[in-house]
Motif scaffolding. Structure first.
Motif, PDB file in Angstrom:
ATOM      1  N   SER A  76      36.712  36.365  46.770  1.00  0.00           N
ATOM      2  CA  SER A  76      38.159  36.583  46.862  1.00  0.00           C
ATOM      3  C   SER A  76      38.462  37.947  47.454  1.00  0.00           C
ATOM      4  O   SER A  76      39.360  38.091  48.295  1.00  0.00           O
ATOM      5  CB  SER A  76      38.800  36.490  45.472  1.00  0.00           C
ATOM      6  N   HIS A 129      33.320  33.906  42.578  1.00  0.00           N
ATOM      7  CA  HIS A 129      34.735  33.878  42.960  1.00  0.00           C
ATOM      8  C   HIS A 129      35.345  35.268  43.173  1.00  0.00           C
ATOM      9  O   HIS A 129      36.024  35.518  44.165  1.00  0.00           O
ATOM     10  CB  HIS A 129      35.528  33.115  41.895  1.00  0.00           C
ATOM     11  N   SER A 134      39.452  31.214  47.159  1.00  0.00           N
ATOM     12  CA  SER A 134      39.324  32.580  47.687  1.00  0.00           C
ATOM     13  C   SER A 134      40.635  33.148  48.225  1.00  0.00           C
ATOM     14  O   SER A 134      40.654  34.279  48.707  1.00  0.00           O
ATOM     15  CB  SER A 134      38.259  32.610  48.796  1.00  0.00           C
ATOM     16  N   TRP A 135      41.708  32.366  48.134  1.00  0.00           N
ATOM     17  CA  TRP A 135      42.990  32.894  48.628  1.00  0.00           C
ATOM     18  C   TRP A 135      44.196  32.307  47.895  1.00  0.00           C
ATOM     19  O   TRP A 135      45.345  32.611  48.220  1.00  0.00           O
ATOM     20  CB  TRP A 135      43.127  32.604  50.124  1.00  0.00           C
TER      21      TRP A 135
END
Length: 953
Positions: free
Chosen positions: A624, A620, A580-581
């Protein structure tokens, strides 16, 4: 001088690695361009030819942008935590960190199998990745920052007034000063009000419990998909037809105390942000549907003969006088409390039964009607009439309030439910509040009606009725206008081993965050990766898993005294935590102190082009965007949206091979000989089949023990012909083609060109190895423009007009195609260009040097070699892209058909700037004209400059 792809490709891959040719700079005078691939999960299967499709497309674009003068960041890493590695570890007794490492770097596994490794496979294809920025989500130096982000979420709340996340200290300051009466936050339902004096009088533990109701990540008892066979909670997209996607184990719904994240706080921003990004409409629509914005009203139905009430959200408050019953989700918290003794057994049996169905299954099943009357009644807000309360699995606890007011005359599902249970205790007759016939079906339209039998709403339409009923509900304090979202808070706990540990320990059952300076909290060693005997997650098996608040380190579990040493969280984070990053970490991958510096984040900002699979539309990609918006609120991320442009590559499908066993025998009959026999199609490994669909019988017999004595009924020519079918490329279908095999036989440049040539990037297309030889032949033909058997044949001759026309047509086409992501038509243009230059016998440096640059994004190895052999130093990768000049495509001559009485007899090439009179003079003097006329004079000469010449009579 022969084209030897293996030698050339090894040479240039070594050169790129040694010279860090594709390393991006974090500060450059060049404009930046960030190209990102959805990074792979390193499973034991390795890459097949379907996997690199998106990577090749992104690499073509990255290389093109470097030629255009951009500072390109094109990184790669591995999403290396997750359930598959853990399951593999359980099955084989290996440590998941070991199998993950072997799958990435290559080596030999516990069973002696040689694993190529993702890294070597990727390198072999010649990607221009900046490997100096590689990340692996399972490395402590990466997940320490995932843990840090979790702490930031814990220490934040969502202020509706400012429409952003703020530090929890600002909320505490409000509580201390004025209590919570005026706080407008995204928080738990049923928050109890308190004054400032009450807050200040609360104990620390009481204050912590209240703050948990506001934090962006919080502990709550949540309905989850529990898989006993895997011993863990599963996300909706990990369940297929009610069983786990991995292993096929049954999944049930149960309540568990879990960490959750308030993604719901960002619902409106996630919705509005879709209008600002260049994504496909199908992906945007998937996210809009998942977020599910609805405008309506919340209505409170008070319970009869019991304290409490049932709150519902409805998009049709105008139909409130049509309510005849209510339906609760079987998991609704009041069900047990309100169920009468007479109905208890039926209700409990129904709850047990529905617990075995996933939410997705319940949502999809619109045909099955089931439910049970609780025996309880609620009270209509206006008429005070009793309304029977049912439970039914078509209502979901997590959607809306978990309760619906059923208006059968206006809703098909309520109509079907009411008719199914018609005449039973607790099911009143359907009441019609529309001036329409509902004898056959419900009337669900929002227009074209007037309300009847609806008290003060009689004669009104949807819009006016909605407005008036909301005003009336607010007057009696039993409802208000409300915007609702389908998007629910995301469960963030997994009962697994192979995931990020939470930086959390517990004091008196309340979570405490470990100070960021002590991160990472590293995953401990365990002997078993299964849950403990008493049902705790796998980390319950760890012997060193407690937090010492004095020494600020992890210590032996036996030392827990609940004074200075406390138990650590046993759950781990889900697979989507690290993904997510990750794009931000690539910006500054080796920063030990922060996930990325402000300078790096400010320079790269966000991803310009993201390529990956559409299967991540609501997982995702949504998570995100949520994390990115949160980090923007906290002053870390520089932009609201993480990915400017998104392209979903299509799937490359496998062409499976089938043999046909005559049922009840061990005899296999050739496809062409089947004539009425009852046969069973069985997958054969495609490596046993040639391009003519002929099976290597001996290889097939040696494949499996039960096939070694099989008999084969062949065609009359002695060949066994297999059947073919296009399916998903998968090991289970034995139709996998590995890129390694293609690279070894034909070279990586051939693989790259062929995958781009197969068809439009976003469409699914079948793989056919037989077609790859044509692309290999094209590269050999390209090579022959530069070399013969004795060496270089490139000369310094001035190019002809035709040479320049072929080149500039290609410059124009390739640039337009790459910018438009139409990679397949670029490959076609290369083939046309090389054919034209070959027929023109062109070996001019002025043509062949820019041609090498044009080919470079697609076939970088051969382009590098051609560039070097032309006497250039350094890599071709950043040489300026050739400039298209329109003048070379402007036709200066025209090949006219010369006709006599409408029949074309010969052609003549003439300058286009000639007048009709000049054309006539030239044509009449031509000896071929004189021969056709045979001394006669034409009656008429018709000439249209640039088009036709026709002599009549």
């Amino acid at each position: 001088m022969k084209y030897n792809p293996n030698e050339i490709e090894a040479k240039w891959q070594k050169y790129w690695a040694e010279n860090q040719t594709f390393a991006a700079e974090n500060n450059s005078e060049k404009p930046k361009y960030y190209v990102l691939d959805m990074f792979p999960y390193p499973s034991g299967a390795g890459l097949h030819v379907g996997h690199p499709l998106g990577y090749i497309a992104s690499d073509v674009y990255s290389r093109y942008k470097r030629h255009r003068g951009f500072n390109v960041l094109h990184p790669m890493g591995y999403d290396s935590f997750g359930l598959p590695a853990e399951q593999y570890a359980i099955q084989t007794g290996q440590r998941p960190e070991d199998t993950t490492s072997v799958n990435i770097d290559g080596g030999v596994d516990k069973e002696g199998n040689k694993i190529a490794g993702y890294r070597k496979q990727l390198d072999k294809i010649g990607f221009s990745f900046d490997w100096g920025r590689e990340v692996r989500t399972s490395n402590p130096d990466y997940y320490k920052h995932t843990q840090w982000i979790f702490i930031q979420l814990f220490n934040s709340w969502y202020n509706k007034n400012t429409d952003k996340a703020e530090d929890i200290s600002t909320l505490i300051a409000v509580f201390e000063k004025e209590g919570n009466a005026n706080v407008d936050a995204v928080c738990d339902d049923n928050i109890v009000g308190f004054s400032s004096s009450e807050w200040n009088a609360f104990s620390s533990e009481e204050q912590q419990k209240i703050l948990l109701q506001y934090r962006l990540t919080y502990l709550a008892e949540t309905e989850v998909n529990w898989c006993p066979g895997l011993g863990t909670v599963l996300a909706n997209d990990e369940i297929v037809n009610g069983v786990s996607e991995r292993g096929g184990y049954p999944v049930i719904r149960k309540k568990m105390t879990q960490w959750s994240m308030r993604i719901s706080a960002y619902a409106e921003r996630l919705l509005q942000g879709l209008d600002t990004i260049d994504w496909s409409e199908s992906i945007k629509e998937s996210q809009r549907n998942w977020i599910g914005k609805s405008v309506g009203a919340s209505v409170e139905f008070r319970l009869q003969n019991s304290e409490g009430s049932i709150s519902v959200f409805t998009t049709r408050p105008d139909t409130i006088f049509g309510v005849t019953f209510m339906t609760l989700a079987p998991e609704y918290e009041l069900v047990a409390q309100i169920t009468t003794p007479e109905q208890k057994a039926a209700v409990e049996a129904y709850i047990e039964k529905t617990a075995k169905r996933s939410e997705r299954e319940r949502m999809a099943d619109v045909k099955t009607i089931s439910g049970v009357f609780t025996g309880a009644y609620a009270e209509h807000p206006f008429t005070k009439e009793p309304i029977p309360v049912w439970i039914g699995d078509y209502v979901l606890a997590g959607y809306g309030t978990g309760a619906v007011m059923a208006v059968p005359c206006g809703d098909e599902r309520d109509y079907a439910f009411a008719n199914f249970f018609k005449g039973q205790n607790g099911m009143p007759a359907i009441k019609n509040i529309f001036d329409k016939d509902i004898s056959e079906a419900a009337f669900g339209a929002k227009e074209g009606f007037q309300l009847v039998d609806s008290d003060f709403l009689n004669g009104l339409d949807y819009k006016k009725g909605t407005q008036k009923v909301i005003e009336a509900l607010e007057k009696i304090n039993q409802g208000k206008g409300k915007t609702n979202y389908r998007l629910r808070d995301a469960v963030f706990s997994r009962q697994r081993y192979w995931g990020e540990p939470f930086p959390v320990y517990y004091v008196n059952g309340l979570p405490q965050m470990i100070d960021a300076k002590h991160l990472p909290i590293v995953l401990p060693e365990v002997e078993k990766y299964l849950p403990t005997e008493d049902g705790l997650p796998p980390l319950g098996n760890a012997t060193v898993w407690a937090w010492d608040t004095k020494q600020n380190k992890v210590v032996n579990t036996d030392l827990v005294d609940h004074v200075t040493i406390f138990p650590l969280e046993l759950n781990t984070m889900p697979g989507w935590a690290g993904s997510s990053w990750y794009w931000m970490r690539y910006m500054d991958a080796h920063n030990e102190n922060e996930f990325a510096s402000k300078e790096a984040l400010a320079y790269w900002e966000n991803v310009d082009l993201y390529i990956g699979g559409s299967e991540h539309a609501t997982g995702h990609l949504l998570y995100s965007r949520f994390w990115n918006k949160f980090l923007k609120d906290k002053g870390f991320a520089p932009t609201e949206e993480p990915f400017k442009k998104l392209i979903n590559q299509g799937m490359i499908l496998g062409t499976s091979a089938f043999v046909y066993r005559i049922e009840g025998t061990n005899s296999f009959i050739s496809k062409n000989k089947i004539s009425g026999e009852s046969v069973q199609p069985i997958h054969s490994d495609v490596s046993f089949v040639n391009s003519s669909d002929e099976l290597d019988i001996e290889k097939f017999k040696a494949w499996r023990e039960d096939y070694k004595d099989a008999e084969f009924i062949c065609d009359d020519n002695g060949k066994y012909i297999v059947g073919r079918e296009v399916e998903k490329m998968s090991k289970s279908k034995y139709n996998v083609v590995t890129p390694d095999d293609i690279c070894n036989e034909y070279g990586a440049d051939t693989l790259r060109l062929y995958e781009m040539f197969l068809g439009p990037l976003e469409q699914a297309k079948p793989w056919n190895t037989a077609g790859i030889s044509g692309v290999f032949g094209f590269l050999k033909k390209l090579w022959r423009l530069y070399f013969d058997e004795n060496g270089s044949i490139v000369n310094s001759e001035e190019p002809t007009k035709d040479n320049l026309k072929s080149l500039h047509k290609t410059i124009k086409k390739v640039a337009e195609d790459i910018e438009g992501f139409s990679f397949n038509t670029s490959v076609s243009q290369f083939m046309i260009c090389v054919n034209e230059l070959s027929s023109q016998n062109c070996h001019s440096r002025a043509i062949l040097e820019p041609l090498a640059i044009l080919v470079s994004p697609y076939a970088p190895h051969i382009a590098e070699e051609l560039w070097a052999q032309l006497g250039n130093s350094g890599s071709i990768s950043t040489v300026e892209f050739p400039v298209f000049e329109e003048k070379h495509l402007v036709e200066s001559e025209k090949e006219y058909p010369v006709s006599f009485n409408g029949k074309m007899r010969f052609t003549i090439k003439l300058p286009l700037d000639l007048t009709a009179a000049q054309i006539e003079e030239i044509v009449m003097k031509d000896e071929r004209t004189q021969k056709q006329l045979d001394g006669k004079t034409p009656n008429k000469v018709i000439i249209v400059p640039g088009k036709i010449i026709n002599l009549v009579g």
